[in-house]
Each structure stands twice: as C-alpha cells, then as structure tokens.
Motif scaffolding. Structure first.
Motif, PDB file in Angstrom:
ATOM      1  N   THR A  54      -9.130  -0.781  -1.179  1.00 15.28           N
ATOM      2  CA  THR A  54      -7.914  -1.084  -0.432  1.00 15.28           C
ATOM      3  C   THR A  54      -7.679  -0.048   0.653  1.00 15.28           C
ATOM      4  OG1 THR A  54      -5.532  -1.520  -0.623  1.00 15.28           O
ATOM      5  CG2 THR A  54      -6.435   0.179  -2.045  1.00 15.28           C
ATOM      6  N   MET A  55      -7.082  -0.502   1.743  1.00 16.04           N
ATOM      7  CA  MET A  55      -6.691   0.373   2.852  1.00 16.04           C
ATOM      8  C   MET A  55      -5.301  -0.031   3.305  1.00 16.04           C
ATOM      9  SD  MET A  55     -10.195   0.474   5.148  1.00 16.04           S
ATOM     10  CE  MET A  55      -9.407   1.570   6.352  1.00 16.04           C
ATOM     11  N   ASP A  94       0.907  -1.873   1.173  1.00 19.16           N
ATOM     12  CA  ASP A  94      -0.391  -2.532   0.970  1.00 19.16           C
ATOM     13  C   ASP A  94      -0.982  -2.166  -0.382  1.00 19.16           C
ATOM     14  OD1 ASP A  94      -0.423  -3.731   3.551  1.00 19.16           O
ATOM     15  OD2 ASP A  94      -1.065  -1.818   4.421  1.00 19.16           O
ATOM     16  N   HIS A  95      -0.872  -0.903  -0.742  1.00 20.20           N
ATOM     17  CA  HIS A  95      -1.427  -0.470  -2.019  1.00 20.20           C
ATOM     18  C   HIS A  95      -0.637  -1.051  -3.195  1.00 20.20           C
ATOM     19  CE1 HIS A  95      -4.478   2.328  -0.541  1.00 20.20           C
ATOM     20  NE2 HIS A  95      -3.607   2.678   0.406  1.00 20.20           N
TER      21      HIS A  95
END
Length: 239
Positions: A129-130, A135-136
């Motif tokens: 993941t980035m 987002d995380h």
C-alpha cells in the motif's frame, strides 16, 4: 526502508521458469500448479479457469497437483470459485507445498490428499500500500475483510472453530501432513518411498516461520537416484 515481504517473495521466485501444465489422460484431466499464483509473476486465474472449463466436457474427473508458495489472494479466489462450480469430481493432491493463497484451491475440491513430508501453511492476508493515513486505513479494513473470507473457507472445510483458525492465521502456522489431516484441511496422506525433492525449490525467506527443511537443500541420501547412478557407472565402464 526494508522491502515489503510480499514483494520480496515474488521477486525472489520470479526467475523460476513458469510451470503450469494441463493434460487429458483417458477421461481424467490433470492440472499442475507448480508456481506462484498471480497474473504478472505466476499462474493467472484466467489461464487456470480457461483450462478447467475446457476440460470439464471431456473428462470424468479433474485432478489438481499443487506445489505453490501462494500469491495473489483474489486470483486464487477466482480459481477456487471456478473449481467449486465444476460438475465433475475434483481431487487436489498437495505434492510438496500449499502455502498462503494456494491453500484456497484444495478447500473447494471433493477430495484432498497430501504427500507425507509436505506442508500446508495459513496466515493473514498481506498487501502492498501507498498513500496517506486514510489510504492505509482503507487497506487495513480491506485486509480484515479478506481475512474473514479466508476464515469462512477454512471453517467450512474443516468444521473448526473460528477462534482457533484465527489464532493459526495470526501465528503463520505450518502444518505437516499429519497435522493438516488431524485438523481437517486434508482427507488423506499419500505415503511415498522417498521424500519429495522440493525442499529447495522455493525461496520462502519472506515468511516468518518457514520450517528449516524448506529453507535448506535435502540431504544427500534424498538426492540419490540409484537408476541414474547405475547408468553413469555403466557409461564409465564402457570407456
């Protein structure tokens, strides 16, 4: 920053030749999943599902031979779904290693056996993941849902308690053939005269609890091939 372990697993094994075969043998279809699972580094669901659907009308049984370190969970889920929809008998043979996503496939077949000396490994889902904290967080929520779906598959096959299955996944648990049978992941153990020579085939360093027998080459006595040795001796004697 260390390389994410999921990416490391794929890169470590990317140089291996792709090994996926599908053959028909007198009313019996055979598929050999001797690779990682995933479109860009191994066996794709599209490739696998196309083969089994073409086979279904021509054979009475489909036998799946597995030696895989795992791979893409969604690709494996698509493969398992296609297997579960077949109208013919399906049998999975774990011939060395069924790890991570590769364990999905035998969970939906009618029968499962495993080579004595093989391993069956379950763990929590991984991802790359980035992005920012939101987002995380989204990826974390997705992983939790994926873990729940994996638990459903294991619980349905084994009849095991979800709390125990969850603990095994969290701990990254490697089951021997005997343990896999005891806990309901497989139905039978395939006895062989010689242990499988696949211990050194995969680089499994990305996993935490890999058994030593899978990180070291087999001892010389396991590599001894009497027939080959006799052929070499005969060749020497002729010269």
């Amino acid at each position: 920053m260390p390389m994410p372990k999921l990416l490391q697993l794929f890169l470590d094994n990317q140089a291996r030749p792709k090994d996926f075969r599908a053959v028909r043998n007198e009313g019996r279809g055979e598929l050999y999943v001797y690779d990682a699972i995933g479109d860009w580094f191994g066996i794709s669901a599209e490739m696998f599902n196309r083969e089994i659907r073409q086979m279904e009308g021509d054979v009475d049984e489909i036998h799946l031979y597995i030696n895989s370190p795992g791979g893409d969970v969604f690709e494996a889920r698509a493969m398992a779904t296609a297997l579960s929809q077949l109208k013919v008998k399906t049998v999975a043979h774990i011939e060395g290693l069924a790890a991570s996503a590769a364990t999905f496939l035998p969970m939906v077949t009618d029968e499962v056996d495993m080579t004595d000396g093989g391993f069956f490994m379950i763990h929590e889902a991984w991802t790359l993941t980035m992005g920012n904290k939101r987002d995380h967080d989204q990826q974390r929520n997705l992983l939790a849902k994926v873990d729940d779906s994996i638990l459903d598959a294991y619980a349905k096959r084994t009849g095991g308690e979800r709390d125990q299955l969850t603990a095994w996944m969290e701990a990254e648990t490697w089951f021997t053939a005997e343990e896999a049978k005891t806990h309901g992941f497989i139905d039978a153990i395939l006895e062989t005269e010689r242990r499988q020579r696949n211990a050194a085939q995969w680089n499994l360093g990305a996993y935490h609890n890999t058994p030593r027998s899978l990180t070291e080459g087999p001892p010389p006595e396991q590599l001894y091939d009497r027939a080959q040795a006799e052929r070499r001796l005969a060749l020497i004697e002729r010269h």
